[in-house]
Design an enzyme around this catalytic site. Sequence first.
Site, mmCIF file in Angstrom:
data_model
loop_
_atom_site.group_PDB
_atom_site.id
_atom_site.type_symbol
_atom_site.label_atom_id
_atom_site.label_comp_id
_atom_site.label_asym_id
_atom_site.label_seq_id
_atom_site.Cartn_x
_atom_site.Cartn_y
_atom_site.Cartn_z
ATOM 1 N N CYS A 65 0.844 -1.192 0.000
ATOM 2 C CA CYS A 65 0.000 0.000 0.000
ATOM 3 C C CYS A 65 0.881 1.245 0.000
ATOM 4 O O CYS A 65 1.646 1.482 0.945
ATOM 5 C CB CYS A 65 -0.914 0.011 1.226
ATOM 6 S SG CYS A 65 -1.979 1.472 1.312
ATOM 7 N N CYS A 115 -6.194 -18.148 -11.543
ATOM 8 C CA CYS A 115 -6.630 -19.376 -12.205
ATOM 9 C C CYS A 115 -6.237 -20.639 -11.443
ATOM 10 O O CYS A 115 -6.983 -21.622 -11.437
ATOM 11 C CB CYS A 115 -6.110 -19.427 -13.632
ATOM 12 S SG CYS A 115 -4.321 -19.314 -13.802
ATOM 13 N N HIS A 130 -1.471 -22.017 -17.343
ATOM 14 C CA HIS A 130 -2.906 -21.934 -17.076
ATOM 15 C C HIS A 130 -3.365 -23.308 -16.598
ATOM 16 O O HIS A 130 -2.703 -24.314 -16.867
ATOM 17 C CB HIS A 130 -3.682 -21.507 -18.326
ATOM 18 C CG HIS A 130 -5.117 -21.155 -18.035
ATOM 19 N ND1 HIS A 130 -5.491 -20.381 -16.973
ATOM 20 C CD2 HIS A 130 -6.280 -21.509 -18.663
ATOM 21 C CE1 HIS A 130 -6.808 -20.236 -16.963
ATOM 22 N NE2 HIS A 130 -7.310 -20.925 -17.974
ATOM 23 N N ASP A 148 -13.745 -24.232 -17.894
ATOM 24 C CA ASP A 148 -12.872 -23.213 -17.321
ATOM 25 C C ASP A 148 -13.698 -22.341 -16.386
ATOM 26 O O ASP A 148 -14.480 -21.503 -16.842
ATOM 27 C CB ASP A 148 -12.240 -22.359 -18.422
ATOM 28 C CG ASP A 148 -11.102 -21.477 -17.888
ATOM 29 O OD1 ASP A 148 -11.215 -21.013 -16.747
ATOM 30 O OD2 ASP A 148 -10.122 -21.254 -18.617
#
Length: 564
Positions: free
Chosen positions: A279, A305, A332, A349
């Site tokens: 931050c 993912c 992926h 997916d």
Amino acid sequence: MAAAVGLSSSPGSPAVSELCQNGREIFLEASRLLLTYADNILRNPYEEKYRLIRIGNPAFSTRLLPVRGAVECLFEMGFQEGETHLVFPKEASIEQLRKIRDLIAGERSSRLNESNQTHRSGSSETMASTQRVAHQPSRPADSLLVPARQQPETSLVQSLEMAADILKTLQTKFEHHVLMYENPSIQRKALASIPLQQLKTKAQKKLAQATRLDKGAHVNEEDFLLLELLDWFKNYFFHWVNNLPCSRCGGQTEPKSDYLLPTEDDLRWNASRVENHYCNQCQFCNRFPRYNNPEKLLETRCGRCGEWANCFTLCCRAVGFEARYVWDCTDHVWTEVYSSSQKRWLHCDPCENVCDKPLLYETGWGKKLSYVIAFSKDEVVDVTWRYSCKHQEVLSRRTALSEATLRETINALNRTRQQSLSENRKRELLERTIVELVEFISPKTPKPGEYGGRTSGSLAWRVARGEVGPEKRKEVLFIPSEKEKTSKFFHLIYNVVEDCYTRISNNNEKINGWETGVWKAESVWRKVETDWKMQICKVWIWRLIQQLSEKLGSQRSLHTLFII
């Protein structure tokens, strides 16, 4: 460099025995690094930094990862595999670490002493021994390795690193990861979070509607339940994390490239990588552990993912679907679910909320696929060919390891796991393999839903990964020619067999592709009918199996012949 020096084995450690089979220079350099890692922990048992080995570290990736037995030695010491690091947990045995360390040190001292004796005496006996060893045929891996003092070519190092990564992934995903989905208590936890009856009611209504519209449709309630589960998971249960809101001031954070050290609780839930979401307003470091345990993900319900596919696969198993966890080495992961009505595996997916659109990644996202592997409780399958319509291009990229090595590794894993299965289950898996092979060799044409780029994640993140897809296709504009204006006649026909438009009123102009003439389409696409070809292929392959079975004497032994 000698082809192999020091063929002694360490009966107390298979990994050290394997390490000893390397050439002298490679062994000495690898053993030096292994001893360094071990001694750092032994001298500084409470220092967290010595318990982490970054996989991307050049020393590790070029001098240890390609070396036969080296990483296995680390695992025998007690290191565990994380996403970006090897981690020596706090609960790991220091005595086991010291045992493997001493075995390596002993082998190293032996080789150094042999070298000194050979140099001093130059005796004919020693020289003869060296010649005998040098004339022994080296193992294939030896020819790929180079002495540590030489600078290896980048492409070779990358290839070796990828090969080691693929083979290690095959083992860890199959022997550890997918088995977590089979834990009954974890499945019960998942079921408690899923509004199953509500999803079933929606599925039944949609099935009834679909049956009225198409009485010959080969779908059942499970197919529609899968779609409802995908939609619920995407829109109501899990959420995507680009960057966390600051837990101190609520401001916007920015993910940093450096990682934070995992806590004991993080490692308990298989989160060896902890992202630092910093931050800028209050200078606070927000921790984002990348959990790999699906039970923990039922609580956090967030991630990217990796977390999405992990948790969704668990939910599929909890509901009762046969499901696979699918790993794509180009970064992926997703899920496959077996449809009993359609007798095939469906691509799912959860990040994108899509089902049965396997060409999405290659055609839509622009991925350059090479290795796509599916893992279930019963088998490992190379499913790369389901996700590509450009097989020759894919083959040209599959250079990390030989097809024979990949096939033999998969077959060995499957043989070990399937020993305990019933004969009926073994036959069922074999028949599914045949159907998959027919699918893999059948021609594929992208569907409309497979042309788009990635939708999950921030735009900047998708652009950085190169997954926004190709530029939007240029629609065909039908501008009337002078002839058509004069005749006030525009005649356009579409030939479904040739997939081609003919503009008859403009000198029979040809325009290829159904989609090029479509401005907008929903729930409509051009289907290439290949079922008759598939039936012929099935009959042909099954006859081949029967013929080979007679020669080999066992139909089960043919399973290994039909793994691509």
